[in-house]
Design a protein around this motif. Structure first.
Motif, PDB file in Angstrom:
ATOM      1  N   ASN B 159      34.814 -14.919  32.125  1.00 41.39           N
ATOM      2  CA  ASN B 159      35.574 -14.638  33.338  1.00 41.39           C
ATOM      3  C   ASN B 159      34.659 -14.343  34.517  1.00 41.39           C
ATOM      4  N   GLN B 160      33.588 -13.619  34.242  1.00 41.07           N
ATOM      5  CA  GLN B 160      32.704 -13.244  35.341  1.00 41.07           C
ATOM      6  C   GLN B 160      31.943 -14.439  35.919  1.00 41.07           C
ATOM      7  N   ILE B 161      31.693 -15.446  35.088  1.00 40.82           N
ATOM      8  CA  ILE B 161      30.907 -16.575  35.571  1.00 40.82           C
ATOM      9  C   ILE B 161      31.803 -17.705  36.056  1.00 40.82           C
ATOM     10  N   ALA B 162      33.128 -17.591  35.824  1.00 38.74           N
ATOM     11  CA  ALA B 162      34.020 -18.728  36.079  1.00 38.74           C
ATOM     12  C   ALA B 162      33.842 -19.306  37.481  1.00 38.74           C
ATOM     13  N   VAL B 163      33.824 -18.446  38.489  1.00 39.91           N
ATOM     14  CA  VAL B 163      33.741 -18.958  39.862  1.00 39.91           C
ATOM     15  C   VAL B 163      32.431 -19.704  40.087  1.00 39.91           C
ATOM     16  N   ILE B 164      31.330 -19.112  39.670  1.00 40.33           N
ATOM     17  CA  ILE B 164      30.034 -19.756  39.847  1.00 40.33           C
ATOM     18  C   ILE B 164      29.990 -21.065  39.070  1.00 40.33           C
ATOM     19  N   ALA B 165      30.547 -21.040  37.860  1.00 39.23           N
ATOM     20  CA  ALA B 165      30.517 -22.253  37.036  1.00 39.23           C
ATOM     21  C   ALA B 165      31.336 -23.377  37.678  1.00 39.23           C
ATOM     22  N   ILE B 166      32.468 -23.017  38.269  1.00 44.23           N
ATOM     23  CA  ILE B 166      33.300 -24.039  38.914  1.00 44.23           C
ATOM     24  C   ILE B 166      32.552 -24.641  40.107  1.00 44.23           C
ATOM     25  N   LEU B 167      31.906 -23.796  40.900  1.00 42.97           N
ATOM     26  CA  LEU B 167      31.124 -24.307  42.014  1.00 42.97           C
ATOM     27  C   LEU B 167      29.984 -25.199  41.530  1.00 42.97           C
ATOM     28  N   ALA B 168      29.452 -24.840  40.373  1.00 40.58           N
ATOM     29  CA  ALA B 168      28.284 -25.573  39.860  1.00 40.58           C
ATOM     30  C   ALA B 168      28.637 -26.999  39.469  1.00 40.58           C
ATOM     31  N   ILE B 169      29.904 -27.272  39.210  1.00 39.59           N
ATOM     32  CA  ILE B 169      30.305 -28.654  38.916  1.00 39.59           C
ATOM     33  C   ILE B 169      29.988 -29.539  40.129  1.00 39.59           C
ATOM     34  N   GLY B 170      30.481 -29.086  41.292  1.00 41.87           N
ATOM     35  CA  GLY B 170      30.236 -29.862  42.507  1.00 41.87           C
ATOM     36  C   GLY B 170      28.751 -29.944  42.812  1.00 41.87           C
ATOM     37  N   MET B 171      28.060 -28.813  42.601  1.00 44.95           N
ATOM     38  CA  MET B 171      26.627 -28.785  42.911  1.00 44.95           C
ATOM     39  C   MET B 171      25.870 -29.750  42.008  1.00 44.95           C
ATOM     40  N   THR B 172      26.287 -29.855  40.751  1.00 44.66           N
ATOM     41  CA  THR B 172      25.612 -30.788  39.847  1.00 44.66           C
ATOM     42  C   THR B 172      25.719 -32.215  40.383  1.00 44.66           C
ATOM     43  N   MET B 173      26.922 -32.575  40.816  1.00 41.57           N
ATOM     44  CA  MET B 173      27.106 -33.923  41.345  1.00 41.57           C
ATOM     45  C   MET B 173      26.227 -34.139  42.585  1.00 41.57           C
ATOM     46  N   VAL B 174      26.232 -33.154  43.468  1.00 45.65           N
ATOM     47  CA  VAL B 174      25.437 -33.283  44.699  1.00 45.65           C
ATOM     48  C   VAL B 174      23.955 -33.428  44.345  1.00 45.65           C
ATOM     49  N   ILE B 175      23.492 -32.600  43.413  1.00 40.93           N
ATOM     50  CA  ILE B 175      22.061 -32.625  43.084  1.00 40.93           C
ATOM     51  C   ILE B 175      21.702 -33.925  42.361  1.00 40.93           C
ATOM     52  N   ILE B 176      22.613 -34.459  41.562  1.00 46.81           N
ATOM     53  CA  ILE B 176      22.306 -35.729  40.888  1.00 46.81           C
ATOM     54  C   ILE B 176      22.154 -36.859  41.902  1.00 46.81           C
ATOM     55  N   THR B 177      22.877 -36.802  43.025  1.00 41.62           N
ATOM     56  CA  THR B 177      22.650 -37.840  44.042  1.00 41.62           C
ATOM     57  C   THR B 177      21.359 -37.593  44.818  1.00 41.62           C
ATOM     58  N   GLY B 178      20.655 -36.528  44.492  1.00 41.84           N
ATOM     59  CA  GLY B 178      19.403 -36.239  45.179  1.00 41.84           C
ATOM     60  C   GLY B 178      19.583 -35.305  46.365  1.00 41.84           C
ATOM     61  N   ALA B 313      23.374 -43.637  39.863  1.00 40.60           N
ATOM     62  CA  ALA B 313      22.586 -44.740  40.417  1.00 40.60           C
ATOM     63  C   ALA B 313      22.031 -44.374  41.792  1.00 40.60           C
ATOM     64  N   VAL B 314      22.866 -43.730  42.616  1.00 42.72           N
ATOM     65  CA  VAL B 314      22.417 -43.356  43.958  1.00 42.72           C
ATOM     66  C   VAL B 314      21.246 -42.375  43.866  1.00 42.72           C
ATOM     67  N   GLY B 315      21.349 -41.434  42.930  1.00 36.56           N
ATOM     68  CA  GLY B 315      20.262 -40.474  42.781  1.00 36.56           C
ATOM     69  C   GLY B 315      19.024 -41.092  42.165  1.00 36.56           C
ATOM     70  N   GLY B 316      19.217 -42.082  41.308  1.00 38.96           N
ATOM     71  CA  GLY B 316      18.085 -42.698  40.617  1.00 38.96           C
ATOM     72  C   GLY B 316      17.274 -43.598  41.531  1.00 38.96           C
ATOM     73  N   ASN B 317      17.949 -44.374  42.346  1.00 41.13           N
ATOM     74  CA  ASN B 317      17.241 -45.266  43.267  1.00 41.13           C
ATOM     75  C   ASN B 317      18.241 -45.751  44.295  1.00 41.13           C
ATOM     76  N   VAL B 318      18.216 -45.100  45.436  1.00 39.18           N
ATOM     77  CA  VAL B 318      19.271 -45.352  46.414  1.00 39.18           C
ATOM     78  C   VAL B 318      19.217 -46.789  46.940  1.00 39.18           C
ATOM     79  N   GLU B 319      18.021 -47.326  47.094  1.00 37.46           N
ATOM     80  CA  GLU B 319      17.915 -48.672  47.650  1.00 37.46           C
ATOM     81  C   GLU B 319      18.400 -49.718  46.635  1.00 37.46           C
TER      82      GLU B 319
END
Lengths: 504, 436
Positions: B159-178, B313-319
Motif C-alpha cells: 500500500n505504501q509503495i502503490a502510488v510510486i509504483a503506479i507512477l513508475a509504470i509511465g516512467m519506465t516507458m519514458v525511460i525506455i524511449t531514452g 525500437a525508438v529507444g534502441g535506435n531512433v533513426e
C-alpha cells in the motif's frame, strides 16, 4: 600452401610474431591457432570474409580481448598485453573504423589527450601546437591543429589518429578498414601516408574488404577463413581470382551473377528533386525489372537523393511519381506505404535496432500486418519470417537472436526481408555490399537480380565501379548534387568513363 | 526458475531483503482471533471427557471476543459444556468463579486468552475455591513469527509503495524511449489540488456525489495528461532535451498547484472521497489492486502490442526506427502522455488516502520513481527494460523502508541506507550483465 613460419626471415626484421592464437566465445571458436608475422617497414594486408576472425585477431593484438592460448612477440620481446594501454606501451596502435576522438575538442587536444604537455600542472598549448604541426608535416597532411575534430573531414580525423599513433612512438599500426569512408582522392593520400610510415620502419597491418587496395598497397597478404590461418603470400605472386578463392574456400566462377530480365514500363519517376545545394534538380526514372546504378564520388549527393525519395529528409522541391501516381512523401512512413523502401548504407546506425532480435527488426515496419486490435500476433510474425529466412538464407541460430550478433551480410538480409514483406515496388540500395564479404556479396547480387526479375525497380547506389558495371542496366553519375551523365550501354562502359563523369 | 532469475535478477535481491528483514523481525506473536480459539478447543478436546464443563475468560476486546466465540462454538460442537463466557475484568472473573462454585458442578478447565491467563484471580485456585475440584488453566500457545511477514504488514508494504509504483509504470516507458520525466512528483500535487478543488467548488463540497467525485478525479488526471502531452510536444516538435522540458514542467506544475490552492490544503471533501485510497476489496487495499491491474495491463502493452514494440525500437535506435516507418513522434508523445496520466492517477489516490489536496504532496517522488525504474533493471540510455522489473524495483524500495521502520532505524539513517542499497542493487545488476 605457404605458412607464416615457412618464409623464415632474419629475426631482426620481424616486428610482430603471433603464434597459435586461440580465442573462443560462447558458441564460437573465433580464432583457431592463428599465426601472423609482420616485418619492419612492411604493409601486410589482412583479409578474409566477415566472421573469419580478422577483428578478433586485431582485438587480441590490441589488448581488447585476451587470447585463450598463443604467444605474441613484438621485436623479439614478449610483452604482457592485457589492456589497450599495455598494447600501446608495447608499440601497437590500432586505428578503428570508428575513431576514438572527442568531436568537440581540437585536433591538437585530441592528439595529446591523456599525454598533455604540461609545466607545473599547466597546459603548454604552444608546445603542443608546435609538436602537432611537426607530426602532421611528417605525415604530409594538412590539418589545422586548432580545428575542432568534428569539423574535420573523415580523412582529417583519420590523420589525427595516425599522428596520435606516431606520437606514441608506435612501432606497428593496425588499420581496420581505413578506406571505408574515404573518397578516392583521400584514399590516395592515405596510401601516401602509409608509404611514409613504411619508410620509417613502421609495420602496418591493413585490414580491408577491397581487394584492389590489397594489390595497390600491401607487400604481403594474410588470409583468414573460419578462424584459421589459410595463407600468407607476397602480393606479387597472387592474382585477384586466386585471392578470392583463398578467402571463400571455393572457386567463384563469376563475381556478378548473370541475369536476363525484360525491362517493363516506367515505375518510378523523379523530377526536379532539390534540397539545398546537396541535391540540385535531379530527375530520373526507373523501369520495372531495371537495375539503375547511381554512382559518383562520396558527397556527390547520391545518398541524399535516395533519402529524399524515401522521405527521410524533406525535399525543397520536386515530384515523385510511382506507377503513374504522383506521391506526396513527407516522411518514411509515406514512402513505405507507397511501396518505396531504402536499405541504408549504414545498417548499424540506420537500418537496424541492434539490441532487438531478428524477429523484432523484421517486424518493425510490418507490425500492422501481423496485429489485430493493436496486439502483435507473434505466430503470424514468425510464419512470415520463416519464409524469408529460407528464401534469403539468413543465417541465424534462432529468431530471437539480437541482430547485433549477426554478420554484415546477414544483417543486410534482415533489412531486406523487412522490406520484402512490405511488397516493395521500388527498392533503393545504398552501398548494398559495403562491409560485406566476398561470398555474401554474390548472394546479395543474386537477390538484387531476383527482385528485379519480380518486376521491382531497383536503384543501386555504389562507389565500387566493378560492381556498378557488373550489376546495372543503366548508370547515372552524379557530381556536386547534379546528374552529370548517363551511360546506357553498360556492357561497353569503362571505369575511366565513369570517373570522367564523376569529376566533371 | 533460473530463467526468471536471470531475467529479473533484482527478484533475487528482493527475496534476500525480505528474508533478511524476516529474520531480523522474528518476535513472539500473541495468538488471537478465531483461529487460535479453534486451535485451543482442539487441544482441550484431547484431555476432556464428554460433558466436562469449561469456563471461558477473555477481555472485552474485538479480538478476544472472536477468540471466545470460536472457542465456545468449537467446544459445544464437540459435546462439551461451556459453563459461562466471561468478557470483562478480573472482578467479573472472580464473580463467575464464585457462581460456578455455588452450582456445585465440577469444572474441568478454565480457558483464558494470553492476557487473562496472567490475572492473579487464577492463582492458587485449588486452595481458594476448593469447590471447583481439580481445575486446569489453559491458554493458547504463543508462536514466534516475523513481524515483517505478518499479513497486515505485507499489505502495508504494498500500500505504501502503490502510488510510486503506479507512477513508475509511465516512467519506465519514458525511460525506455531514452527520455526522462522529472515532472511526475509535481503532477501528484497538481492532480490532488485540481481534484479536491473541483470537488469543493463544482461538485458541491461535502455533499458531492460519487459520480461527481469520479468526474472531478478525471479532471485532475486530465490536467496532468495535458502537462504530459505538452512535455511530449516540446520534446518531439522542438527537440528540447526531455530533462530540461520536464524540469521546467516540474516547476510549472508545482507552482500551479500552489496557485490553485492558494498554498492551503483543501479539505472540503465528503467522507466517501476516501473510498479509493483507504477502501479495501477482499481485504486488499484498492490502491494495491489498482497497482496490480495497471502492471498487468502495462506488461501486456509492452510485450504484446505494436506500441510496445515501437517504444523499445525508438529507444534502441531512433533513426533506424524512423526509417522503418515507426511514427516516432507519436510514440514519444504517447509515453509522456501516459506518464502524465499515471501521475495524475497517483495524485488522486494520494488525495483520497489523505482526504485532502495539498500542493506539498509528491515532493521528491520523481526521484524515488526513477530509482524504482533503475533498480528494476531499465537502462537510462534507453532501449531496454521491463515493466515487471520496475515493480520489483519499487517493492525493493518499499521493503527496505518498511523493514528499517520495523527494526527501529531512525529516519535520517534510513535515507543513507536507502541510497546505499539503491546503488548496490544497480551495481550488482551491472556487474552481472557485464559478465553475461
Amino acid at each position: 600452401m605457404h605458412d607464416a613460419t615457412d618464409s623464415r626471415t632474419p629475426a631482426a626484421d620481424v616486428l610482430l610474431r603471433m603464434r597459435g592464437v586461440h580465442k573462443s566465445f560462447p558458441g564460437v571458436h573465433a580464432l583457431d591457432g592463428v599465426d601472423l608475422e609482420l616485418l619492419r617497414g612492411e604493409v601486410l594486408a589482412l583479409v578474409g570474409e566477415n566472421g573469419a576472425g580478422k577483428s578478433t585477431l586485431i582485438k587480441v593484438l590490441s589488448g581488447a580481448h585476451r587470447p585463450d592460448a598463443g604467444t605474441i612477440e613484438i621485436a623479439g620481446r614478449r610483452p604482457l598485453i592485457r589492456t589497450p594501454l599495455d598494447a600501446l606501451r608495447a608499440g601497437v596502435a590500432v586505428i578503428y573504423q570508428e575513431f576514438n576522438l572527442v568531436p568537440a575538442m581540437s585536433a591538437r587536444e585530441n592528439l595529446f589527450l591523456g599525454r598533455e604537455r604540461t609545466w607545473a600542472g599547466l597546459l603548454r598549448h604552444r608546445r603542443e601546437r608546435r609538436e602537432a604541426r611537426r607530426l602532421f608535416r611528417r605525415l604530409g597532411i594538412a590539418v589545422d591543429p586548432d580545428a575542432a575534430c568534428r569539423d574535420l573531414p573523415v580523412a582529417g580525423q583519420q590523420a589525427v589518429e595516425i599522428a596520435k599513433a606516431l606520437s606514441c612512438s608506435a612501432r606497428l599500426v593496425v588499420m581496420d578498414e581505413p578506406s571505408a569512408t574515404l573518397t578516392t582522392r583521400e584514399v590516395e593520400q592515405l596510401f601516401a601516408v602509409i608509404g611514409r610510415l613504411k619508410r620509417r620502419g613502421i609495420g602496418v597491418i591493413y585490414v580491408t574488404h577491397r581487394l584492389e587496395e590489397v594489390f595497390a598497397i600491401a607487400d604481403r597478404v594474410t588470409v583468414l577463413r573460419d578462424g584459421r590461418h589459410v595463407a600468407t603470400q607476397p602480393t606479387a605472386e597472387l592474382s585477384r581470382e586466386r585471392l578470392i578463392e583463398l578467402m571463400v574456400g571455393r572457386r567463384l566462377e563469376n563475381e556478378f551473377p548473370k541475369r536476363s530480365v525484360q525491362r517493363g514500363e516506367p515505375r518510378l519517376r523523379v523530377e526536379g528533386l532539390r534540397r539545398g545545394d546537396r541535391v540540385r534538380d535531379v530527375s530520373f526514372q526507373v523501369r520495372r525489372g531495371e537495375v539503375l546504378a547511381l554512382t559518383g564520388l562520396v558527397g556527390a549527393g547520391r545518398t541524399e537523393t535516395a533519402r529524399l525519395v524515401f522521405g527521410a529528409d524533406v525535399a525543397d522541391r520536386g515530384t515523385i511519381v510511382l506507377d503513374g501516381r504522383t506521391l506526396s512523401i513527407r516522411c518514411p512512413r509515406d514512402a513505405i506505404r507507397a511501396g518505396i523502401c531504402l536499405l541504408t548504407e549504414d545498417r548499424k546506425s540506420q537500418g537496424l535496432v541492434l539490441g532487438l532480435s531478428v524477429r523484432e527488426n523484421f517486424g518493425l515496419p510490418n507490425l500492422p500486418q501481423f496485429a489485430s486490435f493493436g496486439f502483435v500476433r507473434r505466430p503470424r510474425e514468425r510464419m512470415a519470417l520463416v519464409r524469408f529466412v529460407d528464401d534469403l538464407q539468413i543465417k541465424t541460430p534462432h529468431f530471437e537472436q539480437p541482430v547485433r550478433n549477426l554478420s554484415g551480410g546477414n544483417q543486410q538480409k534482415v533489412v531486406l526481408a523487412k522490406w520484402l514483406q512490405q511488397n516493395a515496388k521500388v527498392i533503393l540500395f545504398d552501398e548494398p555490399t559495403r562491409g560485406i564479404d566476398v561470398g555474401a556479396k554474390y548472394e546479395i547480387y543474386r537477390l538484387i537480380n531476383d527482385l528485379a526479375a519480380r518486376g521491382m525497380a531497383i536503384v543501386m547506389i555504389s562507389s565500387e565501379l566493378p560492381e556498378v558495371l557488373g550489376m546495372s542496366d543503366r548508370i547515372l553519375v552524379m557530381h556536386e548534387g547534379r546528374i552529370t551523365g548517363e551511360i546506357t550501354d553498360v556492357a561497353r562502359a569503362t571505369q575511366e568513363q565513369i570517373m570522367d563523369l564523376a569529376v566533371a | 526458475m533460473s530463467r526468471l532469475l536471470s531475467n529479473y535478477g533484482m527478484l533475487a535481491v528482493l527475496l534476500v531483503l525480505a528474508a533478511m528483514f524476516s529474520v531480523l523481525t522474528v518476535d513472539r506473536q500473541a495468538p488471537s482471533g478465531a483461529a487460535s480459539g479453534r486451535q485451543l478447543a482442539a487441544r482441550l478436546a484431547e484431555t476432556l471427557q464428554p460433558d466436562d464443563g469449561v469456563l471461558i475468560v477473555v477481555r472485552p476486546s474485538d479480538e478476544e471476543c472472536r477468540f471466545a466465540e470460536a472457542l465456545r462454538d468449537a467446544l459445544e460442537a464437540g459435546g462439551y459444556r461451556v459453563v459461562d463466557v466471561v468478557s470483562g475484568d478480573p472482578a467479573d472473573a472472580r464473580r463467575a468463579l464464585v457462581r460456578v462454585t455455588d452450582t456445585q458442578q465440577p469444572l474441568a478447565a478454565i480457558a483464558c486468552s494470553p492476557t487473562t491467563a496472567d490475572w492473579s484471580v487464577f492463582e492458587d485456585l485449588g486452595r481458594r475455591y476448593p469447590g471447583l475440584g481439580d481445575v486446569r488453566l489453559v491458554r493458547p500457545e504463543s508462536t514466534r513469527w516475523p513481524n515483517f511477514l505478518k499479513r497486515e504488514n505485507l499489505i502495508n508494504v504494498a500500500n505504501q509503495i502503490a502510488v510510486i509504483a503506479i507512477l513508475a509504470i509511465g516512467m519506465t516507458m519514458v525511460i525506455i524511449t531514452g527520455g526522462i520525466d522529472l515532472s511526475v512528483g509535481s503532477l501528484i500535487a497538481l492532480s490532488a489540488v485540481v481534484t479536491t478543488a473541483l470537488v469543493r467548488d463544482v461538485a458541491g463540497a461535502n455533499q458531492a456525489t460519487a459520480l461527481g467525485m469520479v468526474l472531478c478525479s478525471v479532471g485532475g488526471i486530465a490536467a496532468c495528461a495535458a502537462v504530459g502531452a505538452f512535455s511530449g510536444v516540446m520534446v518531439t516538435a522542438f527537440r528540447i532535451p526531455p530533462f530540461i522540458v520536464t524540469l521546467a514542467m516540474m516547476l510549472v506544475a508545482s507552482g500551479l498547484a500552489y496557485l490553485l490552492s492558494q498554498g492551503q490544503s483543501i479539505h472540503e471533501v465528503p467522507d466517501g472521497f476516501i473510498s479509493l485510497g483507504r477502501g479495501q476489496l477482499a481485504g486488499i487495499p484498492n490502491a494495491v489492486l489498482l497497482m496490480v491491474v495497471l502492471y498487468a495491463v502495462a506488461h501486456v502493452v509492452m510485450s504484446q502490442t505494436i506500441i510496445g514494440r515501437y517504444i523499445y525500437a525508438v529507444g534502441g535506435n531512433v533513426e533506424a526506427a524512423r526509417l522503418s516507418g515507426v511514427p516516432v513522434k507519436r510514440v514519444v508523445l504517447f509515453v509522456y502522455l501516459v506518464g502524465g496520466e499515471l501521475a495524475g492517477l497517483g495524485g488522486v489516490i494520494t488525495a483520497s488516502q489523505l482526504k485532502a489536496g495539498s500542493p506539498t504532496y509528491g515532493q521528491m517522488y520523481e526521484l524515488y520513481v526513477i530509482a524504482a525504474v533503475v533498480v528494476g533493471g531499465t537502462s537510462l540510455s534507453g532501449g531496454e527494460g521491463r515493466i515487471l522489473g520496475t515493480l520489483i524495483g519499487a517493492l525493493i524500495i518499499a521493503v527496505i523502508q518498511n523493514g528499517m521502520n520495523l527494526i527501529g532505524v531512525e529516519s535520517y539513517t534510513q535515507k543513507v541506507i536507502l541510497g546505499a542499497v539503491i546503488l548496490a542493487a544497480v551495481l550488482l545488476d551491472t556487474l552481472k550483465r557485464r559478465r553475461g
